[in-house]
Motif scaffolding. Structure first.
Motif, PDB file in Angstrom:
ATOM      1  N   PRO A  69       0.810  -1.218   0.000  1.00  0.00           N
ATOM      2  CA  PRO A  69       0.000   0.000   0.000  1.00  0.00           C
ATOM      3  C   PRO A  69       0.845   1.271   0.000  1.00  0.00           C
ATOM      4  O   PRO A  69       1.929   1.312   0.569  1.00  0.00           O
ATOM      5  N   TYR A  70       0.320   2.293  -0.650  1.00  0.00           N
ATOM      6  CA  TYR A  70       0.859   3.646  -0.547  1.00  0.00           C
ATOM      7  C   TYR A  70       0.482   4.130   0.846  1.00  0.00           C
ATOM      8  O   TYR A  70      -0.675   3.995   1.260  1.00  0.00           O
ATOM      9  N   THR A  71       1.429   4.695   1.586  1.00  0.00           N
ATOM     10  CA  THR A  71       1.172   5.132   2.958  1.00  0.00           C
ATOM     11  C   THR A  71       1.732   6.527   3.178  1.00  0.00           C
ATOM     12  O   THR A  71       2.853   6.823   2.762  1.00  0.00           O
ATOM     13  N   THR A  72       0.940   7.373   3.842  1.00  0.00           N
ATOM     14  CA  THR A  72       1.389   8.714   4.200  1.00  0.00           C
ATOM     15  C   THR A  72       0.583   9.191   5.407  1.00  0.00           C
ATOM     16  O   THR A  72      -0.433   8.599   5.760  1.00  0.00           O
ATOM     17  N   VAL A  73       1.059  10.269   6.033  1.00  0.00           N
ATOM     18  CA  VAL A  73       0.349  10.905   7.148  1.00  0.00           C
ATOM     19  C   VAL A  73       0.140  12.369   6.766  1.00  0.00           C
ATOM     20  O   VAL A  73       1.097  13.050   6.374  1.00  0.00           O
ATOM     21  N   VAL A  74      -1.117  12.839   6.853  1.00  0.00           N
ATOM     22  CA  VAL A  74      -1.442  14.218   6.491  1.00  0.00           C
ATOM     23  C   VAL A  74      -2.426  14.798   7.506  1.00  0.00           C
ATOM     24  O   VAL A  74      -3.129  14.051   8.189  1.00  0.00           O
ATOM     25  N   PRO A  75      -2.513  16.121   7.589  1.00  0.00           N
ATOM     26  CA  PRO A  75      -3.541  16.738   8.437  1.00  0.00           C
ATOM     27  C   PRO A  75      -4.926  16.430   7.885  1.00  0.00           C
ATOM     28  O   PRO A  75      -5.104  16.295   6.667  1.00  0.00           O
ATOM     29  N   PRO A  88      -0.218  14.515  -0.265  1.00  0.00           N
ATOM     30  CA  PRO A  88       0.880  15.377  -0.708  1.00  0.00           C
ATOM     31  C   PRO A  88       1.217  15.158  -2.182  1.00  0.00           C
ATOM     32  O   PRO A  88       1.016  14.066  -2.721  1.00  0.00           O
ATOM     33  N   PHE A  89       1.726  16.214  -2.811  1.00  0.00           N
ATOM     34  CA  PHE A  89       2.180  16.098  -4.192  1.00  0.00           C
ATOM     35  C   PHE A  89       3.435  15.234  -4.239  1.00  0.00           C
ATOM     36  O   PHE A  89       4.155  15.119  -3.258  1.00  0.00           O
ATOM     37  N   GLY A  90       3.689  14.606  -5.359  1.00  0.00           N
ATOM     38  CA  GLY A  90       4.907  13.815  -5.524  1.00  0.00           C
ATOM     39  C   GLY A  90       4.688  12.322  -5.441  1.00  0.00           C
ATOM     40  O   GLY A  90       5.508  11.552  -5.889  1.00  0.00           O
ATOM     41  N   GLY A  91       3.586  11.869  -4.871  1.00  0.00           N
ATOM     42  CA  GLY A  91       3.309  10.435  -4.799  1.00  0.00           C
ATOM     43  C   GLY A  91       2.357  10.015  -5.905  1.00  0.00           C
ATOM     44  O   GLY A  91       1.940  10.837  -6.731  1.00  0.00           O
ATOM     45  N   PRO A  92       1.971   8.765  -5.903  1.00  0.00           N
ATOM     46  CA  PRO A  92       1.072   8.278  -6.952  1.00  0.00           C
ATOM     47  C   PRO A  92      -0.323   8.919  -6.908  1.00  0.00           C
ATOM     48  O   PRO A  92      -1.026   8.918  -7.903  1.00  0.00           O
ATOM     49  N   TYR A  93      -0.711   9.456  -5.778  1.00  0.00           N
ATOM     50  CA  TYR A  93      -2.018  10.108  -5.635  1.00  0.00           C
ATOM     51  C   TYR A  93      -1.833  11.590  -5.350  1.00  0.00           C
ATOM     52  O   TYR A  93      -2.685  12.219  -4.736  1.00  0.00           O
TER      53      TYR A  93
END
Length: 127
Positions: A69-75, A88-93
């Motif tokens: 899985p694509y994983t990130t943490v955002v507000p 965030p910009f720069g990833g697959p989504y």
């Protein structure tokens, strides 16, 4: 009783009253529809974990469309029963915005494309 002694005895109680309470509200927790796809031998779906953070609330996002899985943490912004966040910009989504309706048992999340998924509240796929 001596006023200084009384102050000395009450000081620890006052200090503990000033400590901030950990923020936990009805919407914090894990919402998921991640599942193992036997046909493709991979993961499909989305998992969101809403947690308190220094900036209000954050969301741990996992999106699986085959493979890891694509994983990130955002507000995340919560207003009433509406939740929204942007990846965030720069990833697959990159830059994709999500909005959803929260309930005590699920999160109906809408992708920017208009596609909608219902994530059930409960334990993480990984537990």
């Amino acid at each position: 009783m001596n006023k200084c002694l009384l102050l000395f005895l009450l000081l620890p109680l006052c200090a503990s009253a000033l400590e901030p309470e950990p923020r936990q509200t009805w919407f914090t927790g894990t919402y998921t529809d991640l599942c193992y796809n036997k046909d493709g031998s991979d993961l499909l779906g989305m998992e969101l974990m809403i947690i308190p953070s220094s900036a209000g609330y954050s969301v741990v996002v996992q999106i699986a469309e085959g493979g890891a899985p694509y994983t990130t943490v955002v507000p995340i912004t919560i207003q009433g029963k509406t939740a929204s966040f942007t990846l965030p910009f720069g990833g697959p989504y990159g830059g994709m915005r999500f909005e959803g309706k929260l309930s005590r048992t699920s999160l109906a999340i809408k992708w920017q494309s208009g596609e909608q998924e219902t994530l059930k509240r409960g334990p993480s796929y990984w537990q």
